[in-house]
Design an enzyme around this catalytic site. Structure first.
Site, PDB file in Angstrom:
ATOM      1  N   SER A  11      48.688  34.396  41.920  1.00  0.00           N
ATOM      2  CA  SER A  11      48.038  34.995  43.092  1.00  0.00           C
ATOM      3  C   SER A  11      46.922  34.052  43.530  1.00  0.00           C
ATOM      4  O   SER A  11      46.091  33.638  42.718  1.00  0.00           O
ATOM      5  CB  SER A  11      47.443  36.350  42.713  1.00  0.00           C
ATOM      6  OG  SER A  11      46.407  36.684  43.614  1.00  0.00           O
ATOM      7  N   HIS A  36      52.381  34.449  45.138  1.00  0.00           N
ATOM      8  CA  HIS A  36      52.126  35.872  45.397  1.00  0.00           C
ATOM      9  C   HIS A  36      50.922  35.931  46.336  1.00  0.00           C
ATOM     10  O   HIS A  36      49.816  35.538  45.973  1.00  0.00           O
ATOM     11  CB  HIS A  36      51.834  36.549  44.054  1.00  0.00           C
ATOM     12  CG  HIS A  36      51.466  37.998  44.131  1.00  0.00           C
ATOM     13  ND1 HIS A  36      52.396  39.016  44.079  1.00  0.00           N
ATOM     14  CD2 HIS A  36      50.254  38.613  44.246  1.00  0.00           C
ATOM     15  CE1 HIS A  36      51.780  40.190  44.146  1.00  0.00           C
ATOM     16  NE2 HIS A  36      50.477  39.976  44.258  1.00  0.00           N
ATOM     17  N   ASP A  38      48.372  38.031  48.534  1.00  0.00           N
ATOM     18  CA  ASP A  38      47.799  39.374  48.581  1.00  0.00           C
ATOM     19  C   ASP A  38      47.236  39.695  49.962  1.00  0.00           C
ATOM     20  O   ASP A  38      46.188  39.194  50.347  1.00  0.00           O
ATOM     21  CB  ASP A  38      46.684  39.504  47.530  1.00  0.00           C
ATOM     22  CG  ASP A  38      47.242  39.574  46.124  1.00  0.00           C
ATOM     23  OD1 ASP A  38      48.075  40.470  45.868  1.00  0.00           O
ATOM     24  OD2 ASP A  38      46.848  38.740  45.280  1.00  0.00           O
ATOM     25  N   MET A  40      45.562  42.395  52.341  1.00  0.00           N
ATOM     26  CA  MET A  40      44.803  43.659  52.284  1.00  0.00           C
ATOM     27  C   MET A  40      44.230  43.968  53.659  1.00  0.00           C
ATOM     28  O   MET A  40      43.771  43.068  54.359  1.00  0.00           O
ATOM     29  CB  MET A  40      43.650  43.530  51.279  1.00  0.00           C
ATOM     30  CG  MET A  40      44.082  43.135  49.889  1.00  0.00           C
ATOM     31  SD  MET A  40      42.690  43.173  48.753  1.00  0.00           S
ATOM     32  CE  MET A  40      43.431  42.378  47.312  1.00  0.00           C
ATOM     33  N   HIS A  70      52.307  40.612  49.014  1.00  0.00           N
ATOM     34  CA  HIS A  70      51.996  41.910  48.403  1.00  0.00           C
ATOM     35  C   HIS A  70      51.161  42.668  49.429  1.00  0.00           C
ATOM     36  O   HIS A  70      49.974  42.398  49.600  1.00  0.00           O
ATOM     37  CB  HIS A  70      51.219  41.674  47.093  1.00  0.00           C
ATOM     38  CG  HIS A  70      50.777  42.924  46.420  1.00  0.00           C
ATOM     39  ND1 HIS A  70      49.868  42.930  45.381  1.00  0.00           N
ATOM     40  CD2 HIS A  70      51.115  44.235  46.624  1.00  0.00           C
ATOM     41  CE1 HIS A  70      49.669  44.183  44.977  1.00  0.00           C
ATOM     42  NE2 HIS A  70      50.400  44.987  45.724  1.00  0.00           N
ATOM     43  N   MET A  72      49.120  45.310  50.651  1.00  0.00           N
ATOM     44  CA  MET A  72      48.243  46.442  50.303  1.00  0.00           C
ATOM     45  C   MET A  72      47.666  46.963  51.612  1.00  0.00           C
ATOM     46  O   MET A  72      46.489  46.753  51.935  1.00  0.00           O
ATOM     47  CB  MET A  72      47.164  45.962  49.326  1.00  0.00           C
ATOM     48  CG  MET A  72      47.726  45.685  47.942  1.00  0.00           C
ATOM     49  SD  MET A  72      46.637  44.688  46.926  1.00  0.00           S
ATOM     50  CE  MET A  72      47.161  43.056  47.430  1.00  0.00           C
ATOM     51  N   MET A 141      51.559  48.019  39.212  1.00  0.00           N
ATOM     52  CA  MET A 141      50.194  47.479  39.224  1.00  0.00           C
ATOM     53  C   MET A 141      49.511  47.774  37.893  1.00  0.00           C
ATOM     54  O   MET A 141      49.586  48.895  37.378  1.00  0.00           O
ATOM     55  CB  MET A 141      49.377  48.111  40.361  1.00  0.00           C
ATOM     56  CG  MET A 141      49.759  47.656  41.750  1.00  0.00           C
ATOM     57  SD  MET A 141      49.602  45.881  42.025  1.00  0.00           S
ATOM     58  CE  MET A 141      47.842  45.605  41.785  1.00  0.00           C
ATOM     59  N   GLY A 146      43.100  45.760  45.034  1.00  0.00           N
ATOM     60  CA  GLY A 146      41.925  45.509  45.875  1.00  0.00           C
ATOM     61  C   GLY A 146      41.156  44.254  45.499  1.00  0.00           C
ATOM     62  O   GLY A 146      40.628  43.576  46.377  1.00  0.00           O
ATOM     63  N   PHE A 147      41.128  43.953  44.207  1.00  0.00           N
ATOM     64  CA  PHE A 147      40.307  42.822  43.781  1.00  0.00           C
ATOM     65  C   PHE A 147      40.960  42.082  42.621  1.00  0.00           C
ATOM     66  O   PHE A 147      41.614  42.709  41.781  1.00  0.00           O
ATOM     67  CB  PHE A 147      38.916  43.310  43.345  1.00  0.00           C
ATOM     68  CG  PHE A 147      38.189  44.024  44.445  1.00  0.00           C
ATOM     69  CD1 PHE A 147      37.425  43.321  45.375  1.00  0.00           C
ATOM     70  CD2 PHE A 147      38.312  45.408  44.583  1.00  0.00           C
ATOM     71  CE1 PHE A 147      36.782  43.979  46.415  1.00  0.00           C
ATOM     72  CE2 PHE A 147      37.673  46.078  45.619  1.00  0.00           C
ATOM     73  CZ  PHE A 147      36.905  45.360  46.543  1.00  0.00           C
ATOM     74  N   GLY A 148      40.736  40.778  42.585  1.00  0.00           N
ATOM     75  CA  GLY A 148      41.174  39.988  41.441  1.00  0.00           C
ATOM     76  C   GLY A 148      40.141  40.114  40.327  1.00  0.00           C
ATOM     77  O   GLY A 148      39.046  40.652  40.522  1.00  0.00           O
ATOM     78  N   GLY A 149      40.512  39.648  39.153  1.00  0.00           N
ATOM     79  CA  GLY A 149      39.558  39.565  38.054  1.00  0.00           C
ATOM     80  C   GLY A 149      39.239  40.870  37.350  1.00  0.00           C
ATOM     81  O   GLY A 149      38.254  40.966  36.629  1.00  0.00           O
ATOM     82  N   ASP A 175      51.092  43.038  37.884  1.00  0.00           N
ATOM     83  CA  ASP A 175      50.060  42.372  38.681  1.00  0.00           C
ATOM     84  C   ASP A 175      48.709  43.006  38.399  1.00  0.00           C
ATOM     85  O   ASP A 175      48.530  44.205  38.618  1.00  0.00           O
ATOM     86  CB  ASP A 175      50.437  42.528  40.169  1.00  0.00           C
ATOM     87  CG  ASP A 175      49.417  41.906  41.105  1.00  0.00           C
ATOM     88  OD1 ASP A 175      48.569  41.116  40.649  1.00  0.00           O
ATOM     89  OD2 ASP A 175      49.488  42.215  42.318  1.00  0.00           O
ATOM     90  N   GLY A 176      47.788  42.167  37.918  1.00  0.00           N
ATOM     91  CA  GLY A 176      46.434  42.630  37.678  1.00  0.00           C
ATOM     92  C   GLY A 176      45.997  42.419  36.245  1.00  0.00           C
ATOM     93  O   GLY A 176      46.539  43.038  35.336  1.00  0.00           O
ATOM     94  N   GLY A 177      45.081  41.488  36.039  1.00  0.00           N
ATOM     95  CA  GLY A 177      44.548  41.236  34.712  1.00  0.00           C
ATOM     96  C   GLY A 177      45.534  40.603  33.755  1.00  0.00           C
ATOM     97  O   GLY A 177      45.368  40.693  32.531  1.00  0.00           O
ATOM     98  N   GLY A 197      46.349  35.866  38.560  1.00  0.00           N
ATOM     99  CA  GLY A 197      45.378  35.292  39.494  1.00  0.00           C
ATOM    100  C   GLY A 197      44.337  34.459  38.784  1.00  0.00           C
ATOM    101  O   GLY A 197      44.551  33.271  38.537  1.00  0.00           O
TER     102      GLY A 197
END
Ligand code: DX5
Ligand code: ZN
Length: 224
Positions: A11, A36, A38, A40, A70, A72, A141, A146-149, A175-177, A197
């Site tokens: 990402s 990927h 993102d 939003m 993706h 969102m 998910m 909404g946010f990376g990291g 996707d995510g973390g 990401g």
């Protein structure tokens, strides 16, 4: 022999977006299987990124890579044609805000893109399961979008396991973390498409990190 393949899609959300082309090229030459992207809209999620004009510019410089957007967004139907015109390969959207999932899937296919269906952590897997036959991929998910990291939500692996048990050849994305410290969990649960990401963007050795993620997932696939 399974036809499933481990694929790594970084990402670019937390990359230096002033150098999006260079950052994307770097990821691809370091072994990324797809990008990927993102998108939003500030409504479906409390953050704003970019839309089809930027994707189209990126596509004009990167002809070959597989682009997944993706989405969102509150109204995914609205952006199907613009994203198809930007030569997006896969249009992944959240089913939570829409009532006509089947129509949207059909329209995405009519416009020459693959269909991805995404659910947030609070959405039961059964909600998306009934549309499996209309889609090419399901995205579970592993953070609130909404946010990376953010921190990986391990409890979401029950959804991945459930889908893998029932659909051995389905493309399942997380996707995510996701990064070197959480990839084992994703691989064992049965995910084969991995979005990462900050763990990839911030890695001191991007190529080695991408390779590690892919080989961990591929090993589990090959062992089955
Ligand atoms: C979150 C996005 C993710 C995110 C991944 O809403 O959909 O794609 O950028 O970033 P990391 O891997 O840092 O969680
Ligand atoms: Zn994403």
């Amino acid at each position: 022999m399974s036809r499933l393949r481990a694929l790594i899609g970084p990402s670019i959300l937390n990359a230096d977006l002033s150098q999006l082309y260079e950052e994307s090229q770097k990821l691809l030459s370091n072994g990324a299987d797809y990008l990927h992207l993102d998108v939003m809209d500030g409504h479906f999620v409390p953050n704003l990124t970019f839309g089809h004009p930027l994707v189209k510019c990126l596509r004009s410089k990167i002809k070959e890579a597989f682009f997944e957007t993706h989405m969102m967004v509150q109204n995914p139907e609205q952006w199907i044609v613009p994203m198809a015109n930007a030569s997006v390969n896969q249009y992944t959207f959240h089913i939570e805000p829409v009532s006509n999932v089947a129509d949207i899937c059909r329209k995405i296919k009519e416009n020459g893109m693959k269909v991805g269906l995404a659910i947030k952590p609070g959405t039961p897997v059964e909600t998306v399961e009934r549309y499996v036959d209309l889609s090419d991929m399901i995205l579970i998910m592993t953070v609130e979008p909404g946010f990376g990291g953010q921190k990986f939500m391990e409890d979401q692996m029950t959804k991945v396991k459930y889908l893998r048990e029932h659909y051995p050849l389905l493309d399942i994305e997380v996707d995510g973390g996701v990064g070197p410290s959480t990839i084992n969990c994703c691989a064992r649960a049965g995910a084969n498409m991995i979005v990462s990401g900050t763990a990839v963007i911030g890695a001191s050795d991007q190529a080695a990190t991408i390779k590690l993620l892919r080989s961990t997932v591929q090993q589990v696939i090959d062992d089955h």
